[in-house]
Each structure stands twice: as structure tokens, then as C-alpha cells.
Design a protein around this motif. Structure first.
Motif, PDB file in Angstrom:
ATOM      1  N   SER A  62       0.828  -1.208   0.000  1.00  0.00           N
ATOM      2  CA  SER A  62       0.000   0.000   0.000  1.00  0.00           C
ATOM      3  C   SER A  62       0.859   1.253   0.000  1.00  0.00           C
ATOM      4  N   PHE A  63       1.955   1.227   0.742  1.00  0.00           N
ATOM      5  CA  PHE A  63       2.887   2.359   0.787  1.00  0.00           C
ATOM      6  C   PHE A  63       3.518   2.601  -0.587  1.00  0.00           C
ATOM      7  N   LEU A  64       3.878   1.541  -1.271  1.00  0.00           N
ATOM      8  CA  LEU A  64       4.449   1.669  -2.616  1.00  0.00           C
ATOM      9  C   LEU A  64       3.425   2.216  -3.598  1.00  0.00           C
ATOM     10  N   ALA A  65       2.176   1.741  -3.497  1.00  0.00           N
ATOM     11  CA  ALA A  65       1.132   2.148  -4.435  1.00  0.00           C
ATOM     12  C   ALA A  65       0.731   3.612  -4.258  1.00  0.00           C
ATOM     13  N   THR A  66       0.965   4.167  -3.079  1.00  0.00           N
ATOM     14  CA  THR A  66       0.597   5.561  -2.843  1.00  0.00           C
ATOM     15  C   THR A  66       1.823   6.466  -2.958  1.00  0.00           C
ATOM     16  N   ARG A  67       2.716   6.404  -1.971  1.00  0.00           N
ATOM     17  CA  ARG A  67       3.860   7.302  -1.957  1.00  0.00           C
ATOM     18  C   ARG A  67       4.847   6.981  -3.082  1.00  0.00           C
ATOM     19  N   ALA A 117      11.322  12.095  -1.127  1.00  0.00           N
ATOM     20  CA  ALA A 117      12.116  10.958  -1.593  1.00  0.00           C
ATOM     21  C   ALA A 117      12.926  10.356  -0.451  1.00  0.00           C
ATOM     22  N   GLU A 118      13.567  11.204   0.349  1.00  0.00           N
ATOM     23  CA  GLU A 118      14.354  10.717   1.471  1.00  0.00           C
ATOM     24  C   GLU A 118      13.478   9.989   2.484  1.00  0.00           C
ATOM     25  N   ASP A 119      12.298  10.530   2.735  1.00  0.00           N
ATOM     26  CA  ASP A 119      11.374   9.901   3.675  1.00  0.00           C
ATOM     27  C   ASP A 119      10.922   8.533   3.151  1.00  0.00           C
ATOM     28  N   PHE A 120      10.640   8.457   1.858  1.00  0.00           N
ATOM     29  CA  PHE A 120      10.205   7.195   1.245  1.00  0.00           C
ATOM     30  C   PHE A 120      11.293   6.131   1.363  1.00  0.00           C
ATOM     31  N   TYR A 121      12.510   6.488   0.981  1.00  0.00           N
ATOM     32  CA  TYR A 121      13.611   5.531   1.054  1.00  0.00           C
ATOM     33  C   TYR A 121      13.912   5.136   2.497  1.00  0.00           C
ATOM     34  N   SER A 122      13.775   6.057   3.433  1.00  0.00           N
ATOM     35  CA  SER A 122      14.048   5.756   4.834  1.00  0.00           C
ATOM     36  C   SER A 122      13.100   4.694   5.368  1.00  0.00           C
ATOM     37  N   VAL A 123      11.832   4.793   5.002  1.00  0.00           N
ATOM     38  CA  VAL A 123      10.856   3.802   5.450  1.00  0.00           C
ATOM     39  C   VAL A 123      11.225   2.413   4.918  1.00  0.00           C
ATOM     40  N   TYR A 143       9.737  -0.886  -8.258  1.00  0.00           N
ATOM     41  CA  TYR A 143       9.679   0.556  -8.017  1.00  0.00           C
ATOM     42  C   TYR A 143      11.075   1.178  -7.980  1.00  0.00           C
ATOM     43  N   LEU A 144      12.001   0.546  -7.259  1.00  0.00           N
ATOM     44  CA  LEU A 144      13.329   1.133  -7.123  1.00  0.00           C
ATOM     45  C   LEU A 144      14.083   1.159  -8.448  1.00  0.00           C
ATOM     46  N   GLN A 145      13.887   0.155  -9.276  1.00  0.00           N
ATOM     47  CA  GLN A 145      14.567   0.152 -10.571  1.00  0.00           C
ATOM     48  C   GLN A 145      14.111   1.320 -11.428  1.00  0.00           C
ATOM     49  N   LEU A 146      12.832   1.615 -11.427  1.00  0.00           N
ATOM     50  CA  LEU A 146      12.340   2.750 -12.210  1.00  0.00           C
ATOM     51  C   LEU A 146      12.766   4.077 -11.595  1.00  0.00           C
ATOM     52  N   MET A 147      12.970   4.107 -10.293  1.00  0.00           N
ATOM     53  CA  MET A 147      13.445   5.329  -9.655  1.00  0.00           C
ATOM     54  C   MET A 147      14.910   5.602  -9.970  1.00  0.00           C
ATOM     55  N   ARG A 148      15.612   4.615 -10.478  1.00  0.00           N
ATOM     56  CA  ARG A 148      17.012   4.796 -10.853  1.00  0.00           C
ATOM     57  C   ARG A 148      17.174   5.212 -12.317  1.00  0.00           C
ATOM     58  N   VAL A 149      16.079   5.403 -13.020  1.00  0.00           N
ATOM     59  CA  VAL A 149      16.155   5.840 -14.412  1.00  0.00           C
ATOM     60  C   VAL A 149      16.798   7.215 -14.476  1.00  0.00           C
ATOM     61  N   LEU A 205      15.362  11.427  -7.730  1.00  0.00           N
ATOM     62  CA  LEU A 205      15.142  10.126  -7.101  1.00  0.00           C
ATOM     63  C   LEU A 205      16.386   9.245  -7.195  1.00  0.00           C
ATOM     64  N   LYS A 206      17.001   9.218  -8.333  1.00  0.00           N
ATOM     65  CA  LYS A 206      18.201   8.404  -8.539  1.00  0.00           C
ATOM     66  C   LYS A 206      19.350   8.890  -7.658  1.00  0.00           C
ATOM     67  N   THR A 207      19.536  10.189  -7.603  1.00  0.00           N
ATOM     68  CA  THR A 207      20.648  10.745  -6.837  1.00  0.00           C
ATOM     69  C   THR A 207      20.492  10.472  -5.342  1.00  0.00           C
ATOM     70  N   VAL A 208      19.291  10.705  -4.815  1.00  0.00           N
ATOM     71  CA  VAL A 208      19.061  10.479  -3.387  1.00  0.00           C
ATOM     72  C   VAL A 208      19.251   9.005  -3.047  1.00  0.00           C
ATOM     73  N   LEU A 209      18.734   8.118  -3.870  1.00  0.00           N
ATOM     74  CA  LEU A 209      18.848   6.680  -3.609  1.00  0.00           C
ATOM     75  C   LEU A 209      20.305   6.234  -3.583  1.00  0.00           C
ATOM     76  N   GLU A 210      21.049   6.596  -4.609  1.00  0.00           N
ATOM     77  CA  GLU A 210      22.414   6.085  -4.738  1.00  0.00           C
ATOM     78  C   GLU A 210      23.398   6.796  -3.811  1.00  0.00           C
ATOM     79  N   LYS A 211      23.060   7.989  -3.382  1.00  0.00           N
ATOM     80  CA  LYS A 211      23.977   8.742  -2.536  1.00  0.00           C
ATOM     81  C   LYS A 211      23.790   8.448  -1.061  1.00  0.00           C
ATOM     82  N   SER A 212      22.557   8.143  -0.646  1.00  0.00           N
ATOM     83  CA  SER A 212      22.280   8.051   0.794  1.00  0.00           C
ATOM     84  C   SER A 212      21.740   6.708   1.258  1.00  0.00           C
ATOM     85  N   PHE A 213      21.433   5.809   0.349  1.00  0.00           N
ATOM     86  CA  PHE A 213      20.801   4.553   0.762  1.00  0.00           C
ATOM     87  C   PHE A 213      21.492   3.364   0.090  1.00  0.00           C
ATOM     88  N   ALA A 214      22.720   3.116   0.532  1.00  0.00           N
ATOM     89  CA  ALA A 214      23.542   2.069  -0.068  1.00  0.00           C
ATOM     90  C   ALA A 214      22.939   0.687   0.122  1.00  0.00           C
TER      91      ALA A 214
END
Length: 396
Positions: A98-103, A207-213, A244-250, A257-266
Motif C-alpha cells: 500500500s505504501f508503494l502504491a501511494t507514496r 524521496a528521502e522519507d520514502f527511502y528511509s521507510v 519501483y526502485l529500478q524505475l526510480m534509478r532511471v 530520485l536516482k541521486t538520493v537513492l544512490e547517494k544516501s541509501f547504499a
């Protein structure tokens, strides 16, 4: 091959342009034997009675949506990846979905669809490569409209504003460094920060909040629900997160989205490289979709035109699904088909078909003012090839 999986086709170097379709493809590839299924890039949500992709056709029984498909295949004993989940893990899986489908869906909508530059440079061309003419005129705008509606709950839906009608069509809309349309100055208590900059910061915060969860849910585990010492491998929610994460890395023009993911969420990036998710055990069993034919294309084009017509689209969708359910004072219900709305829908249908015919005719004509070659016999006194005809050039 009893299982037919219908999806949106490949884009951005991935197996699908849609996160749920990408999740379904990855799950099937890893857990369903190749001889048991076929993969069809139908690129047509109308192929399913629910008008939704991904859609699974199992001997005439249709199931739409990733979670619903996984549930159906589990009951049919095709999949066993969630069989050992505890009630608490199943509840966490539903909450995460549900979190993925909304946020998650809203963030993807902002990155790939709402951003004018991303839409014009990568997303719209991707859909144009998947769809035949004339559906390229109706389907992508409808998808983008739906994406814009998704971002409203994020509080930054105003970035989807189109160029005002008062602006000259020849004037390009000015965009910010984040790739969104630049908004006009607004009155407020502070002029130190422009609204578009504030919106970009808010988008990064979301984006940071989403990845943190997601990062907290997975923790130090190999997968989202199972511990490191569990040999069962990924569950269905892992494949959905993967999509979802693969498309966020486009790589978009402004890849927040790509920058925040790869820079802060190894840890999430490492999750995407898990061999159970990224390794291809066999080539995908692609199969060509059934050709729509000219009448089918015209019908889908006209339907898309109707759905895009203000005041008629909603009624048409209700009519297509079997009417509007009305509840009477005695508690009984009935399906009611409003003839007025049907007439409006039929009128729009005719207009859509007529517009399509005019468009096809126009495309078949030579450009106005282009040189026209006319062949006609010429009168020549001498014998030779020129007695059979000459060429005259002119503009007509």
C-alpha cells in the motif's frame, strides 16, 4: 503454456515501463518455469476486463494487478514464495504494498510524468515506441493525466500546471533547474526562496522519507521480510520493491530520485543487486500480441477520445462497465444506463472516428506547396523516346 502475462513493454533499458509489470516479470522469471508461461507486451489495458496491467490470463480467467496475480497463482499452486510467511509478515507485506502504491507511485509520477522535460524527452517517446498510431495521441496523455492526479496528495501537484492558454504557442515554457515548469511569482511573507525551489526541496524530502521507510523495514536482512539465515529467498513484496526502485534509478534530465537513492541509501542499492533478483535464469518467453487490426485501433482511439472529453469521460467509463448502480429508497439496487450520456458518448465516438479519418487522409497528402510531378504526352516532330511522354514540373 497456460499462463499469459500481459504487461506494458520494455523501456529505459528495463523489462517494463510500469513498476507492477516489472515486478511481475521479475517474479515470473525467477519462480515460474519458462515452459509454463508466455510474456506479451500488449501495451493495452483494455485487454483485461479490469482495464489494468499487469494482467494474467489463465485459461480464460483474468486477474489484474501484481498483488492480485501473486495471490491467484499461490492459490493455483504455481507459486510458493509466500507460503511460510507469518500473519505478522503478511500484514507487513500488505502495508508495504500500500505504501508503494501511494507514496512510491506518486514519486515516480513526479519524476517521469509530471516533470515537463522528463515527459517530453524520455517518457512520452518511450510510450510512442510501444504504441501504434493513432494511439500515441490518446493513451500517453491519459496516462499522464492519471499520474498528475496521483501527486495531488503529495502537496506539490501544482508543478503539473500546463502552459496557460494566454501564452504564445511558439513560446517554450520556462523550466527550473529541477526540470519542472517555472511558476509565476507569488505573493507571500518571504521572497528569499522562489516557490519552484521550495517545491524541489520538498520533493527531495519526500524521496528521502520514502527511502528511509523502506530501509528501516529491510534493516540488515537480506530481504524485506526474511532473515539472513532463511533460505527461502525473496517474497512477493521484494519483487514489488525491486520494480519501483529500478524505475526510480532511471536517468531523467534531473534525477532527484536516482541521486538520493544512490547517494544516501547504499543498502537499498545493494538489495537491487541481489542475485536472487537481478540474475536471469533464462531468456524471457516473449510472444507477439494479437494484432489489433484497423477497426480495433480506430475503436481504441475513439474510446480514448471519449474518455478525454470533459463531462463525458466519467459517464462513458461507467457505461462501459455496465451502467451506474442506483440505490432505491427500499434498499434495492439496479443498473441504470443513462440514454443521454450514451448519446453524448456516441456523438464523441463519431467525432473521434471522423477526426481519425481526416488525420489519416491528411498524412497521405503531399505537403502543401511541394513540387508536384505531372506526366503527360508531348507533341514531338522527331521520333524517339520523347514521343511517349515528357515530364513537366510545377507547384499546384
Amino acid at each position: 503454456m497456460a499462463l499469459e502475462l500481459h504487461v506494458w513493454g520494455p523501456a529505459f533499458g528495463l523489462d517494463s515501463i510500469d513498476p507492477e509489470c516489472l515486478a511481475a516479470v521479475t517474479c515470473f522469471r525467477n519462480h515460474v518455469p519458462r515452459e509454463h508461461w508466455t510474456l506479451i507486451a500488449s501495451n493495452d489495458a483494455a485487454v483485461s476486463p479490469d482495464h489494468r496491467l499487469p494482467a494474467l490470463n489463465h485459461r480464460g480467467t483474468w486477474t489484474s494487478g501484481y498483488t492480485e496475480i501473486i495471490s491467484y497463482l499461490t492459490k493455483q499452486k504455481y507459486l510458493h514464495i509466500d507460503d511460510d510467511l507469518t500473519p505478522l509478515q503478511k500484514a507487513d507485506s500488505l502495508a508495504c504494498a500500500s505504501f508503494l502504491a501511494t507514496r512510491g507511485s506518486g514519486l515516480l509520477a513526479m519524476s517521469l510524468y509530471v516533470s515537463p522535460r522528463a515527459w517530453a524527452e524520455i517518457t512520452r517517446p518511450a510510450y510512442s515506441s510501444l504504441l501504434p498510431f493513432p494511439l500515441t495521441w490518446t493513451v500517453p496523455p491519459a496516462i499522464r493525466t492519471g499520474a498528475i492526479e496521483k501527486v495531488e496528495h503529495l502537496g506539490i501537484g501544482h508543478l503539473a500546471a500546463e502552459v496557460d492558454a494566454e501564452e504564445s504557442p511558439s513560446t517554450l515554457a520556462e523550466t527550473t533547474s529541477t526540470g519542472f515548469l517555472k511558476l509565476r511569482d507569488r505573493l507571500g511573507p518571504s521572497k528569499a526562496m522562489q516557490p519552484e525551489h521550495t517545491a524541489a526541496i520538498r520533493f527531495q524530502h519526500f524521496a528521502e522519507d520514502f527511502y528511509s521507510v523502506l530501509d528501516q523495514l529491510r534493516g540488515e536482512k537480506s530481504f524485506f521480510l526474511r532473515d539472513d539465515d532463511d533460505d527461502s529467498g525473496p517474497s512477493s513484496i521484494d519483487f514489488l520493491v525491486y520494480g519501483y526502485l529500478q524505475l526510480m534509478r532511471v536517468q531523467t534530465p534531473h534525477p532527484i530520485l536516482k541521486t538520493v537513492l544512490e547517494k544516501s541509501f547504499a543498502r537499498l542499492v545493494a538489495f537491487l543487486h541481489s542475485k536472487e533478483l537481478s540474475t536471469r535464469s533464462y531468456e524471457l518467453p516473449w510472444r507477439q500480441p494479437t494484432p489489433r487490426g484497423a477497426l480495433g485501433l480506430i475503436g481504441r482511439f475513439a474510446e480514448g477520445s471519449i474518455e478525454a472529453t470533459p463531462g463525458v469521460g466519467d459517464s462513458w467509463r461507467k457505461w462501459r462497465k455496465g451502467g451506474v448502480i442506483s440505490t432505491y429508497s427500499n434498499g434495492t439496487t439496479d443498473d441504470v444506463r443513462d440514454p443521454t450520456q450514451l448519446i453524448l458518448a456516441a456523438g464523441t465516438l463519431v467525432a473521434g472516428v471522423a477526426a481519425l479519418g481526416a488525420t489519416v487522409l491528411f498524412r497521405a497528402l503531399s505537403p502543401f506547396g511541394a513540387a508536384t510531378h505531372r506526366f503527360e504526352p508531348t507533341r514531338a516532330k522527331n521520333s524517339g523516346f520523347n514521343q511517349f511522354g515528357g515530364i513537366r514540373y510545377g507547384r499546384y
